[in-house]
Scaffold this motif. Sequence first.
Motif, mmCIF file in Angstrom:
data_model
loop_
_atom_site.group_PDB
_atom_site.id
_atom_site.type_symbol
_atom_site.label_atom_id
_atom_site.label_comp_id
_atom_site.label_asym_id
_atom_site.label_seq_id
_atom_site.Cartn_x
_atom_site.Cartn_y
_atom_site.Cartn_z
ATOM 1 N N ILE A 37 0.861 -1.185 0.000
ATOM 2 C CA ILE A 37 0.000 0.000 0.000
ATOM 3 C C ILE A 37 0.894 1.230 0.000
ATOM 4 O O ILE A 37 1.830 1.329 0.803
ATOM 5 C CB ILE A 37 -0.934 0.006 1.217
ATOM 6 C CG1 ILE A 37 -1.826 -1.243 1.210
ATOM 7 C CG2 ILE A 37 -1.793 1.266 1.221
ATOM 8 C CD1 ILE A 37 -2.664 -1.391 2.453
ATOM 9 N N GLN A 38 0.590 2.169 -0.895
ATOM 10 C CA GLN A 38 1.378 3.386 -0.991
ATOM 11 C C GLN A 38 0.796 4.480 -0.101
ATOM 12 O O GLN A 38 -0.388 4.457 0.247
ATOM 13 C CB GLN A 38 1.412 3.877 -2.447
ATOM 14 C CG GLN A 38 1.926 2.851 -3.437
ATOM 15 C CD GLN A 38 3.300 2.325 -3.101
ATOM 16 O OE1 GLN A 38 4.195 3.102 -2.735
ATOM 17 N NE2 GLN A 38 3.494 1.016 -3.209
ATOM 18 N N GLU A 39 1.624 5.451 0.245
ATOM 19 C CA GLU A 39 1.180 6.557 1.088
ATOM 20 C C GLU A 39 0.061 7.335 0.393
ATOM 21 O O GLU A 39 0.113 7.616 -0.800
ATOM 22 C CB GLU A 39 2.353 7.491 1.386
ATOM 23 C CG GLU A 39 2.016 8.586 2.376
ATOM 24 C CD GLU A 39 3.227 9.405 2.782
ATOM 25 O OE1 GLU A 39 3.041 10.385 3.523
ATOM 26 O OE2 GLU A 39 4.352 9.063 2.359
ATOM 27 N N GLY A 40 -0.985 7.656 1.143
ATOM 28 C CA GLY A 40 -2.110 8.416 0.608
ATOM 29 C C GLY A 40 -3.117 7.589 -0.164
ATOM 30 O O GLY A 40 -4.043 8.138 -0.752
ATOM 31 N N GLU A 41 -2.968 6.267 -0.113
ATOM 32 C CA GLU A 41 -3.845 5.384 -0.880
ATOM 33 C C GLU A 41 -4.946 4.802 0.001
ATOM 34 O O GLU A 41 -4.714 4.477 1.159
ATOM 35 C CB GLU A 41 -3.014 4.245 -1.479
ATOM 36 C CG GLU A 41 -3.787 3.291 -2.364
ATOM 37 C CD GLU A 41 -2.907 2.227 -3.006
ATOM 38 O OE1 GLU A 41 -3.232 1.797 -4.120
ATOM 39 O OE2 GLU A 41 -1.901 1.821 -2.393
ATOM 40 N N LEU A 50 -1.549 5.076 9.603
ATOM 41 C CA LEU A 50 -2.410 4.205 8.814
ATOM 42 C C LEU A 50 -3.766 4.094 9.494
ATOM 43 O O LEU A 50 -3.855 3.890 10.700
ATOM 44 C CB LEU A 50 -1.772 2.814 8.693
ATOM 45 C CG LEU A 50 -2.509 1.771 7.856
ATOM 46 C CD1 LEU A 50 -2.517 2.170 6.380
ATOM 47 C CD2 LEU A 50 -1.851 0.400 8.014
ATOM 48 N N GLN A 99 -10.649 11.351 3.223
ATOM 49 C CA GLN A 99 -9.411 10.631 2.913
ATOM 50 C C GLN A 99 -8.539 11.437 1.958
ATOM 51 O O GLN A 99 -7.317 11.521 2.134
ATOM 52 C CB GLN A 99 -9.758 9.258 2.320
ATOM 53 C CG GLN A 99 -8.561 8.347 2.099
ATOM 54 C CD GLN A 99 -8.027 8.405 0.693
ATOM 55 O OE1 GLN A 99 -8.763 8.682 -0.246
ATOM 56 N NE2 GLN A 99 -6.745 8.147 0.533
ATOM 57 N N ASN A 130 -5.155 13.369 3.034
ATOM 58 C CA ASN A 130 -4.122 12.498 2.469
ATOM 59 C C ASN A 130 -3.892 11.275 3.358
ATOM 60 O O ASN A 130 -2.757 10.890 3.656
ATOM 61 C CB ASN A 130 -2.806 13.257 2.268
ATOM 62 C CG ASN A 130 -1.846 12.500 1.358
ATOM 63 O OD1 ASN A 130 -2.257 11.856 0.397
ATOM 64 N ND2 ASN A 130 -0.567 12.558 1.677
ATOM 65 N N THR A 145 -3.690 7.448 4.525
ATOM 66 C CA THR A 145 -3.423 6.106 4.019
ATOM 67 C C THR A 145 -4.348 5.178 4.786
ATOM 68 O O THR A 145 -4.364 5.186 6.018
ATOM 69 C CB THR A 145 -1.961 5.697 4.256
ATOM 70 O OG1 THR A 145 -1.103 6.704 3.705
ATOM 71 C CG2 THR A 145 -1.660 4.354 3.608
#
Length: 378
Positions: A38-42, A176, A202, A206, A208
């Motif tokens: 999982i990427q940051e901000g996703e 998270l 979200q 930003n 995650t």
Amino acid sequence: MLTVSSLKKSYESPAKRKKRTGGDDTRAYAVGGIDFEIQEGELFTLLGPSGCGKTTTLRSIAGLEKPTTGSITLGERVLFDDKKGINLRANMRGFGMVFQSYAIWPHMTVFKNVSFPLEVLPRAQRPDRAEIERRVAEVLDVIELGAYSSRPATKLSGGQQQRLALGRALVTRPELMLLDEPLSNLDAKLRESMRFELKRLQRELNLTAIYVTHDQAEALVMSNRIAVMNQGRIEQIGKPREIYTKPATRFVAEFIGTSNFLDAKVVAVRGDEVEVETAQGRLTARGVERVPAVGSAVLLSIRPESVDLTREPRGGVPNEWSGTVATRAFLGDTVDHIIDVGGGVEIRNRSNPNLSVPPGESVHFTVAPDKVIVVPAD
């Protein structure tokens, strides 16, 4: 940001697993060896039916369940690794979590519900009173509950209580967010509006987040990417449009939305264009990513909205079939027709309500080649 590798979780001892399954390791785990990043901000969604392992996966990431094997890392921090003997406690992971039940404290006001996680931090980490008040006010403004700060939490509506639970998780500024079916207790109309509200928050913050749901519409609306789970394993990971329009397996095609399925055999391949033979006639599929070999058996998936219905034949267009309307259903913004094409096969069409053909009438329909989805038969 977050990496999950070869994660397995069983609720049985190794000896009991072996005895129950006869040594068949594939049937021994609630989560059977999954990998994803999982990427940051996703906003990453775990989607699947009850019992597929999505909540067990979330609880393993949260530290509420101890996985059997595998590893979970957040950036450079190792949260769990069975080979290294690491299993960080849930309160040391620093995640925010929103449960299916709001779990708000009924004896506290809205303000106290949000401030409580900060007030119980160890003294060395606890902000001073002024900072707590500032951060709580900031969160209440974000979730649009600033005017209700002194109100008892039980005097809020269902949607407001859901936002309160989210605000309580946000106030600690977690790296998270973990959301376990947070909208399932809301009525249908409120649930729909809260999907957009959560997505707005979200994006604005930003965040995650990992989102668990069995609701496919919820997943399609809210997610940056979706992992479709089945029997403890991930069937496919992709963006919502990719999952919907290019399912990798029959399970994904069946679980996401409504689809018509036809068994077929490949008779010709021309680049990314595949011609197939079905019991009802030939069809052409275009833009096929995983091109099968000539002679192989495949499964065709055709979405109802891709079936273009007409009363008269068009002629000269690919993938034109005819049939008889068996039944129809008015759904408000659409009309569904079930078309009998012979051989015991029925095709569902979804049309604008301006087109409504009564049962018993003959019709013609076409399917654009790029809307014919070719799925491996197995």
